[in-house]
Every structure is written in structure tokens, then in C-alpha cells.
Write a protein that holds these residues in place. Structure first.
Motif, PDB file in Angstrom:
ATOM      1  N   TYR A  15     100.676  66.350  70.744  1.00 40.24           N
ATOM      2  CA  TYR A  15     101.888  66.083  69.977  1.00 40.24           C
ATOM      3  C   TYR A  15     103.115  65.955  70.876  1.00 40.24           C
ATOM      4  CZ  TYR A  15      99.208  67.021  65.770  1.00 40.24           C
ATOM      5  OH  TYR A  15      98.275  66.948  64.756  1.00 40.24           O
ATOM      6  N   LEU A  16     103.114  66.628  72.017  1.00 42.68           N
ATOM      7  CA  LEU A  16     104.215  66.467  72.969  1.00 42.68           C
ATOM      8  C   LEU A  16     104.180  65.064  73.575  1.00 42.68           C
ATOM      9  CD1 LEU A  16     103.990  69.896  74.821  1.00 42.68           C
ATOM     10  CD2 LEU A  16     105.619  69.238  73.048  1.00 42.68           C
ATOM     11  N   LYS A  17     102.999  64.623  73.958  1.00 39.80           N
ATOM     12  CA  LYS A  17     102.861  63.279  74.530  1.00 39.80           C
ATOM     13  C   LYS A  17     103.184  62.213  73.479  1.00 39.80           C
ATOM     14  CE  LYS A  17      99.690  62.578  77.616  1.00 39.80           C
ATOM     15  NZ  LYS A  17      98.403  62.432  78.343  1.00 39.80           N
ATOM     16  N   LEU A  34     105.202  62.583  70.875  1.00 43.72           N
ATOM     17  CA  LEU A  34     106.644  62.590  70.657  1.00 43.72           C
ATOM     18  C   LEU A  34     107.362  61.827  71.761  1.00 43.72           C
ATOM     19  CD1 LEU A  34     109.204  63.582  69.221  1.00 43.72           C
ATOM     20  CD2 LEU A  34     109.008  65.713  70.516  1.00 43.72           C
ATOM     21  N   TYR A  35     106.934  62.036  73.003  1.00 43.48           N
ATOM     22  CA  TYR A  35     107.550  61.313  74.123  1.00 43.48           C
ATOM     23  C   TYR A  35     107.332  59.805  73.981  1.00 43.48           C
ATOM     24  CZ  TYR A  35     108.147  59.271  78.718  1.00 43.48           C
ATOM     25  OH  TYR A  35     108.527  58.446  79.742  1.00 43.48           O
ATOM     26  N   GLU A  36     106.117  59.401  73.618  1.00 40.28           N
ATOM     27  CA  GLU A  36     105.824  57.978  73.457  1.00 40.28           C
ATOM     28  C   GLU A  36     106.693  57.351  72.374  1.00 40.28           C
ATOM     29  OE1 GLU A  36     101.706  57.921  72.598  1.00 40.28           O
ATOM     30  OE2 GLU A  36     101.070  58.282  74.678  1.00 40.28           O
ATOM     31  N   ILE A  37     106.848  58.052  71.267  1.00 42.59           N
ATOM     32  CA  ILE A  37     107.653  57.519  70.159  1.00 42.59           C
ATOM     33  C   ILE A  37     109.105  57.344  70.592  1.00 42.59           C
ATOM     34  CG2 ILE A  37     108.597  58.042  67.872  1.00 42.59           C
ATOM     35  CD1 ILE A  37     105.959  59.509  67.271  1.00 42.59           C
ATOM     36  N   GLU A  38     109.633  58.354  71.269  1.00 45.28           N
ATOM     37  CA  GLU A  38     111.048  58.323  71.627  1.00 45.28           C
ATOM     38  C   GLU A  38     111.362  57.387  72.786  1.00 45.28           C
ATOM     39  OE1 GLU A  38     113.142  62.330  70.234  1.00 45.28           O
ATOM     40  OE2 GLU A  38     112.077  62.563  72.139  1.00 45.28           O
ATOM     41  N   SER A  39     110.465  57.280  73.749  1.00 43.72           N
ATOM     42  CA  SER A  39     110.767  56.506  74.948  1.00 43.72           C
ATOM     43  C   SER A  39     110.264  55.071  74.916  1.00 43.72           C
ATOM     44  CB  SER A  39     110.181  57.198  76.182  1.00 43.72           C
ATOM     45  OG  SER A  39     108.762  57.219  76.100  1.00 43.72           O
ATOM     46  N   LYS A  40     109.197  54.822  74.168  1.00 46.58           N
ATOM     47  CA  LYS A  40     108.595  53.494  74.175  1.00 46.58           C
ATOM     48  C   LYS A  40     108.742  52.769  72.843  1.00 46.58           C
ATOM     49  CE  LYS A  40     105.279  55.059  77.656  1.00 46.58           C
ATOM     50  NZ  LYS A  40     103.857  55.288  77.999  1.00 46.58           N
ATOM     51  N   GLU A  41     108.286  53.406  71.779  1.00 45.83           N
ATOM     52  CA  GLU A  41     108.290  52.723  70.488  1.00 45.83           C
ATOM     53  C   GLU A  41     109.699  52.521  69.942  1.00 45.83           C
ATOM     54  OE1 GLU A  41     105.523  54.545  67.813  1.00 45.83           O
ATOM     55  OE2 GLU A  41     103.960  54.688  69.345  1.00 45.83           O
ATOM     56  N   MET A  59     115.505  62.770  70.138  1.00 49.19           N
ATOM     57  CA  MET A  59     115.787  64.106  69.618  1.00 49.19           C
ATOM     58  C   MET A  59     115.398  65.197  70.610  1.00 49.19           C
ATOM     59  SD  MET A  59     114.492  63.563  65.684  1.00 49.19           S
ATOM     60  CE  MET A  59     114.971  65.218  65.212  1.00 49.19           C
ATOM     61  N   SER A  60     114.572  64.848  71.605  1.00 47.19           N
ATOM     62  CA  SER A  60     114.137  65.828  72.592  1.00 47.19           C
ATOM     63  C   SER A  60     114.532  65.365  73.991  1.00 47.19           C
ATOM     64  CB  SER A  60     112.614  66.022  72.530  1.00 47.19           C
ATOM     65  OG  SER A  60     111.946  64.927  73.145  1.00 47.19           O
ATOM     66  N   ASP A  61     114.309  66.249  74.976  1.00 51.10           N
ATOM     67  CA  ASP A  61     114.579  65.908  76.373  1.00 51.10           C
ATOM     68  C   ASP A  61     113.291  65.663  77.143  1.00 51.10           C
ATOM     69  OD1 ASP A  61     117.360  66.154  76.140  1.00 51.10           O
ATOM     70  OD2 ASP A  61     117.271  68.329  76.459  1.00 51.10           O
ATOM     71  N   LEU A  62     112.187  65.423  76.436  1.00 46.58           N
ATOM     72  CA  LEU A  62     110.911  65.218  77.096  1.00 46.58           C
ATOM     73  C   LEU A  62     110.939  63.991  77.997  1.00 46.58           C
ATOM     74  CD1 LEU A  62     108.405  65.925  74.178  1.00 46.58           C
ATOM     75  CD2 LEU A  62     108.985  67.432  76.091  1.00 46.58           C
ATOM     76  N   THR A  63     110.288  64.108  79.155  1.00 51.44           N
ATOM     77  CA  THR A  63     110.196  63.010  80.120  1.00 51.44           C
ATOM     78  C   THR A  63     108.738  62.778  80.479  1.00 51.44           C
ATOM     79  OG1 THR A  63     110.364  64.491  82.026  1.00 51.44           O
ATOM     80  CG2 THR A  63     112.436  63.636  81.110  1.00 51.44           C
ATOM     81  N   GLU A  64     108.482  61.709  81.198  1.00 53.28           N
ATOM     82  CA  GLU A  64     107.124  61.411  81.657  1.00 53.28           C
ATOM     83  C   GLU A  64     106.582  62.554  82.513  1.00 53.28           C
ATOM     84  OE1 GLU A  64     103.568  59.395  82.161  1.00 53.28           O
ATOM     85  OE2 GLU A  64     105.238  58.749  80.899  1.00 53.28           O
ATOM     86  N   VAL A  65     107.445  63.099  83.368  1.00 52.15           N
ATOM     87  CA  VAL A  65     107.018  64.184  84.261  1.00 52.15           C
ATOM     88  C   VAL A  65     106.733  65.458  83.473  1.00 52.15           C
ATOM     89  CG1 VAL A  65     107.707  65.673  86.181  1.00 52.15           C
ATOM     90  CG2 VAL A  65     108.255  63.240  86.224  1.00 52.15           C
ATOM     91  N   SER A  66     107.512  65.739  82.445  1.00 53.92           N
ATOM     92  CA  SER A  66     107.323  66.986  81.695  1.00 53.92           C
ATOM     93  C   SER A  66     106.052  66.975  80.853  1.00 53.92           C
ATOM     94  CB  SER A  66     108.536  67.265  80.802  1.00 53.92           C
ATOM     95  OG  SER A  66     108.689  66.274  79.807  1.00 53.92           O
ATOM     96  N   VAL A  67     105.629  65.810  80.363  1.00 52.26           N
ATOM     97  CA  VAL A  67     104.426  65.761  79.518  1.00 52.26           C
ATOM     98  C   VAL A  67     103.173  65.400  80.313  1.00 52.26           C
ATOM     99  CG1 VAL A  67     105.734  65.198  77.439  1.00 52.26           C
ATOM    100  CG2 VAL A  67     104.795  63.344  78.830  1.00 52.26           C
ATOM    101  N   SER A  68     103.337  64.780  81.482  1.00 53.75           N
ATOM    102  CA  SER A  68     102.184  64.418  82.323  1.00 53.75           C
ATOM    103  C   SER A  68     102.496  64.707  83.793  1.00 53.75           C
ATOM    104  CB  SER A  68     101.825  62.935  82.142  1.00 53.75           C
ATOM    105  OG  SER A  68     101.499  62.640  80.801  1.00 53.75           O
ATOM    106  N   PRO A  69     102.769  65.964  84.130  1.00 54.71           N
ATOM    107  CA  PRO A  69     103.143  66.283  85.512  1.00 54.71           C
ATOM    108  C   PRO A  69     101.947  66.254  86.463  1.00 54.71           C
ATOM    109  CG  PRO A  69     102.953  68.306  84.249  1.00 54.71           C
ATOM    110  CD  PRO A  69     102.761  67.164  83.276  1.00 54.71           C
ATOM    111  N   ARG A  70     102.170  65.723  87.665  1.00 58.10           N
ATOM    112  CA  ARG A  70     101.155  65.824  88.705  1.00 58.10           C
ATOM    113  C   ARG A  70     101.153  67.254  89.232  1.00 58.10           C
ATOM    114  NH1 ARG A  70     103.207  60.989  92.445  1.00 58.10           N
ATOM    115  NH2 ARG A  70     105.144  62.099  91.930  1.00 58.10           N
ATOM    116  N   PRO A  71     100.083  67.660  89.935  1.00 64.83           N
ATOM    117  CA  PRO A  71     100.018  69.047  90.425  1.00 64.83           C
ATOM    118  C   PRO A  71     101.264  69.502  91.179  1.00 64.83           C
ATOM    119  CG  PRO A  71      97.885  68.010  90.688  1.00 64.83           C
ATOM    120  CD  PRO A  71      98.821  66.927  90.196  1.00 64.83           C
ATOM    121  N   CYS A  72     101.807  68.660  92.038  1.00 63.28           N
ATOM    122  CA  CYS A  72     102.987  69.056  92.811  1.00 63.28           C
ATOM    123  C   CYS A  72     104.234  69.155  91.932  1.00 63.28           C
ATOM    124  CB  CYS A  72     103.223  68.085  93.960  1.00 63.28           C
ATOM    125  SG  CYS A  72     103.591  66.385  93.451  1.00 63.28           S
TER     126      CYS A  72
END
Length: 216
Positions: free
Chosen positions: A122-124, A126-133, A140-153
Motif C-alpha cells: 500500500y505504501l508503494k 500510494l507513491y505510484e498514485i501520487e507520483s505517476k498516475e 498528500m504524503s512525502d513518500l519518494t522512490e527511495v523511501s518505498v524502494s530503498p537500496r541496501p545502502c
């Protein structure tokens, strides 16, 4: 380097007590040096209330060497609290959720006595709806690509965690029209609310400061 820091609880200073060069750290070496530090503080008229460290394996093994109250691994027989660093705990909650095979955490909600499931999906979504669609026009949120799909580093930065565990994310999950068809999204929002309230409590730095917890 093994660093031992002291922090006074009631407005006193924060300072480094020891910096010990080491080639390889083990729990016995750590236990012995912490014991010397505790004895020195007590001999100087101080009173140690807690030991705080991150949760790497040496520190976990070090805590197991200390006599604790039965069924209370956070409390020693002498009334000393054994705590893991809250920042690392926050990141561990996120990492366990993120890396779970199904991206789901099952938890028991003490407010209503039911078992619920928090879903990373649901986090991913929400990010897709807000940033792409919606092309980023309304967010409504501050979610980013890095926050929902962070690489190990990228999982090391607490700021990425706080974009997930935030009041904005909680509100967006419950009210964004793009998620209205998901009937169980409230379970994920409730989990985020609980973590946010915990973070507010443990992150207070000023004695007597009012803590504004999120309510249902």
C-alpha cells in the motif's frame, strides 16, 4: 575503535568517556570495559540508569552476559535498563517489513484486541498514485522512490524511514481516493500510527515537553 559515551539525564553534559583502539571486538572484551566504566561512575558518586547501544551481534551477546530479571530482558537485577538505540530500532522495523517475503507484518492491535496485517504494497501503491498516475500535481504524503524502494545502502538514512512513518502517510492511506477500493488499508495505517507515536515518545529531548500523540 570502541567508544563509550556518557550522557547526563537531567541537563548535564554529553561526553566521551573512552576511545579504545581494537583490531577485533568480542562481547567479553566489551563486557569487561563496560563493567570498569560502570564501577568508575559509581565510585565517583554517579548512578547509571541505562546502557544504550545499537543491536549488532556483539552488543546482543554483551547484553546476554548480564543478569536480568526473569522474563524482562531489558532490566538487570540491579535496576539498570538495557536498551537498543531507538534510531536503529526504527530502521529495523522498516527493514523487517520491507524485506519480508510478502512485504507483510502481522501484529496484534491492543486497542481492539484483533490481529492485523500491515502491507508494504500500500505504501508503494500510494507513491505510484501520487507520483505517476496523478503526475505529482496533488500529493498528500512525502513518500519518494527511495523511501518505498530503498537500496541496501539507502536504508541507513533515518530520513527515508520517517517519510514512511509519518502522520502524512497515515492520513494519506486513509483518505486518498486512489486507495478507497482497498478495504484492509486501515491495518497498514494503524501500524504506521503506532510506530509514529512510539517514535514521538522516545525521541523527546526536552524534559517536560508535551508529546502530541496521534489519536484514532
Amino acid at each position: 575503535v570502541l567508544g563509550i559515551m556518557l550522557s547526563c539525564l537531567f541537563g548535564g553534559p554529553l561526553f566521551v568517556s573512552k576511545m579504545i583502539p581494537i583490531s577485533k571486538l568480542d562481547s567479553t572484551f566489551l563486557f569487561n570495559h563496560i563493567k570498569v566504566s560502570l564501577d568508575n561512575i559509581e565510585a565517583s558518586g554517579g548512578k547509571v540508569k541505562a546502557i544504550i547501544c545499537d543491536n549488532n551481534r556483539n552488543n546482543q551477546a554483551f547484553f546476554k552476559k548480564i543478569n536480568v530479571v526473569p522474563k524482562k530482558p531489558w532490566l538487570t537485577q540491579d535496576g539498570l535498563f538495557l536498551l537498543f538505540d531507538f534510531v536503529h530500532l526504527l530502521k529495523n522495523i522498516r527493514n523487517n517489513w520491507l524485506t519480508e517475503v510478502m512485504g507483510e507484518l502481522v501484529y496484534f492491535d491492543t486497542d481492539d484486541g484483533t490481529q492485523k496485517t500491515a502491507k508494504w504494497y500500500y505504501l508503494k501503491r500510494l507513491y505510484e498514485i501520487e507520483s505517476k498516475e496523478s503526475k505529482g500535481l496533488v500529493r498528500m504524503s512525502d513518500l519518494t522512490e527511495v523511501s518505498v524502494s530503498p537500496r541496501p545502502c539507502e536504508r541507513q538514512k533515518v530520513s527515508h524511514c520517517l517519510k514512511v512513518f509519518s502522520e502524512k502517510t497515515f492520513t494519506a492511506l486513509l483518505t486518498h481516493p486512489g486507495l478507497s477500493q482497498y478495504k484492509d488499508v486501515e491495518d497498514t495505517a494503524t501500524f504506521i500510527k503506532k510506530v509514529v507515536n512510539w517514535w514521538k515518545i522516545v525521541n523527546v529531548k526536552t524534559k517536560g515537553k508535551e508529546i502530541r500523540l496521534m489519536t484514532p
